[in-house]
Design a protein around this motif. Structure first.
Motif, PDB file in Angstrom:
ATOM      1  N   SER A 138      -3.342  36.496 -42.018  1.00 12.57           N
ATOM      2  CA  SER A 138      -2.005  35.977 -41.735  1.00 12.57           C
ATOM      3  C   SER A 138      -2.027  34.757 -40.826  1.00 12.57           C
ATOM      4  N   GLN A 139      -3.176  34.456 -40.218  1.00 12.59           N
ATOM      5  CA  GLN A 139      -3.315  33.291 -39.353  1.00 12.59           C
ATOM      6  C   GLN A 139      -4.694  32.678 -39.553  1.00 12.59           C
ATOM      7  N   CYS A 142      -7.354  33.626 -34.436  1.00 12.98           N
ATOM      8  CA  CYS A 142      -6.590  34.702 -33.813  1.00 12.98           C
ATOM      9  C   CYS A 142      -6.435  34.401 -32.337  1.00 12.98           C
ATOM     10  N   LEU A 156      -7.051  30.608 -32.135  1.00  9.97           N
ATOM     11  CA  LEU A 156      -5.960  30.454 -33.083  1.00  9.97           C
ATOM     12  C   LEU A 156      -5.748  28.979 -33.392  1.00  9.97           C
ATOM     13  N   ARG A 158      -3.467  28.017 -36.434  1.00 10.39           N
ATOM     14  CA  ARG A 158      -2.062  27.979 -36.850  1.00 10.39           C
ATOM     15  C   ARG A 158      -1.722  29.221 -37.667  1.00 10.39           C
ATOM     16  N   ASN A 159      -0.421  29.429 -37.868  1.00 11.96           N
ATOM     17  CA  ASN A 159       0.059  30.479 -38.758  1.00 11.96           C
ATOM     18  C   ASN A 159      -0.130  30.062 -40.212  1.00 11.96           C
ATOM     19  N   GLY A 205      -6.080  37.203 -37.844  1.00 12.38           N
ATOM     20  CA  GLY A 205      -4.781  36.985 -37.234  1.00 12.38           C
ATOM     21  C   GLY A 205      -3.996  38.246 -36.936  1.00 12.38           C
ATOM     22  N   TYR A 209       2.726  38.128 -35.036  1.00 11.54           N
ATOM     23  CA  TYR A 209       2.914  36.817 -34.431  1.00 11.54           C
ATOM     24  C   TYR A 209       3.175  35.743 -35.494  1.00 11.54           C
ATOM     25  N   ASN A 210       3.301  36.171 -36.738  1.00 13.92           N
ATOM     26  CA  ASN A 210       3.699  35.283 -37.837  1.00 13.92           C
ATOM     27  C   ASN A 210       4.736  36.017 -38.672  1.00 13.92           C
ATOM     28  N   ASN A 213       6.940  34.527 -41.948  1.00 16.39           N
ATOM     29  CA  ASN A 213       6.142  34.239 -43.141  1.00 16.39           C
ATOM     30  C   ASN A 213       5.569  35.514 -43.752  1.00 16.39           C
TER      31      ASN A 213
END
Length: 405
Positions: A138-139, A142, A156, A158-159, A205, A209-210, A213
């Motif tokens: 998902s990302q 992380c 991390l 980005r998403n 990820g 936190y996303n 989406n």
């Protein structure tokens, strides 16, 4: 046997101001967003619902990669869609096939950011006798820095967009030959006609936190005219973002898994640093009130077994006490080592003794069989090769620029 297929070049040139803008992808658009697209291109209101259903089925049920293949959509609309949009897949940089049948894909994402950076994520398909599970990310990277997790050593970036989340499933279906047209000519179709029966958001990820989406992507995955997987076959794993857990139950409505790994705040602070923000007591309170929680919709608690860290009989008894009153299943995960990891896996006898205590308390506690270890695809081992590849490129450039004697 481990097979590695190098499918594309690893070198990409960044976008420049002189390069044309990249067309918007239709992959990842919900029904509502597809309707907005049709408004943009002037489709009359009386036609939109029908056209949305047609396009939606072609994208997510039939898996087409060309607008030409949308045979029940009028030619003028197909041509307009092709002029404005794309159906491009994520790029497969590398595919690895484990000796146990597990497959791992390193996938390059579309350019993003002002310089058109290209990043990669990993997805894993795990075949089992009664199911086929796809683990998706998902990302990129992380933010949680869990100390036992290889992904946590990567920062991390980005998403992922909803399209990039869905894109991992489309690639897996492409490579497994699961689309209806492919299955028709497959001499050995899977039981029930599906290779991918379950999806777990347990890749790179933290899904919560996303949130937006992930929510949009799972709406597409669970749509009966789309990828058509029951929400009970979709599991979202979180390290414990407590404020978002109720929203996940109410708005996404999938099965919940908690990456627990410790029974005291002292131990969990070391293993899952997010615990310092949302300690165990708050996490357990959120689990007890998770929307839809029942014996038929149990929460899965993931517990990685680390020698002399969290594997004692006292830890097992505390775990049972923590989960009291929560319909739960406990996945005991033998630690999967990765280069430079600071932990060792618990002995098998210790894992079995731990499981016995949990079982006697009435909780199912299967010991997860490690899969895909030979291709670094096992639980906790995912990490994009981006940083390693960039380091290799830098070394090659430095060697080329170095003066010769």
């Amino acid at each position: 046997m481990t097979m590695t297929l190098d499918i594309s070049s690893r070198r990409e040139r960044p976008l420049t101001a002189s390069q044309p803008a990249i067309p918007r992808s239709l992959i990842g658009l919900t029904r509502e967003e597809l309707a907005e697209v049709l408004v943009e291109i002037g489709i009359p209101e009386r036609q939109r619902k029908m056209r949305v259903s047609q396009i939606f089925r072609w994208l997510y049920n039939r898996g087409v990669t060309s607008f030409v293949d949308m045979t029940d959509v009028g030619k003028p609309l197909r041509e307009e869609l092709e002029r404005r949009f794309t159906l491009d897949r994520l790029t497969i940089v590398e595919e690895q096939i484990s000796s146990d049948g597990t497959r791992k894909w390193l996938l390059r994402l579309p350019p993003s950011g002002p310089l058109g950076q290209r990043h990669e994520v990993e997805a894993v398909y795990i075949p089992e006798e009664d199911r086929g599970t796809l683990c998706i990310s998902s990302q990129v990277g992380c933010t949680l820095s869990c100390t036992f997790c290889h992904t946590g050593t990567q920062t991390l970036v980005r998403n992922l967009s909803a399209g990039e989340i869905i894109g991992q499933l489309l690639i897996a279906r492409d490579r497994l030959g699961e689309w209806p047209d492919q299955l028709a000519s497959n001499p050995n179709p899977p039981l029930g006609g599906r290779y991918i029966t379950n999806i777990v958001l347990m890749g790179m990820g933290e899904p919560l936190y996303n949130f937006d989406n992930v929510k949009a992507a799972m709406e597409i995955v669970s749509d009966n005219e789309g990828l058509s997987l029951s929400r009970r076959r979709i599991t979202l794993s979180t390290a414990g973002v407590v404020p978002m857990i109720p929203r996940a139950g109410e708005e996404i409505g999938v099965m919940l898994a908690i990456s627990l790994h410790g029974t005291t705040d002292e131990i969990r602070d070391k293993l899952v640093p997010l615990n310092k923000k949302y300690p165990i007591a708050e996490l357990m309170a959120a689990c007890r009130t998770y929307p839809g929680l029942s014996n038929a919709r149990r929460i899965t608690f993931e517990y990685v077994m680390l020698r002399d860290m969290n594997d004692s009989n006292a830890d097992a008894k505390r775990l049972v006490k923590l989960l009291e009153g929560i319909p739960a299943k406990i996945n005991l995960i033998p630690f999967n080592p990765w280069p430079g990891s600071p932990y060792e896996c618990s002995d098998w006898e210790r894992i079995e003794a731990f499981a016995e205590i949990v079982n006697r308390a009435g909780y199912a506690s299967p010991i997860r069989t490690p899969r895909g270890r030979d291709i670094m695809a096992a639980c906790g081992q995912l990490k994009s090769a981006s940083e390693r590849m960039r380091a290799k490129d830098r070394r090659i450039a430095e060697d080329a620029a170095a003066p010769t004697a």
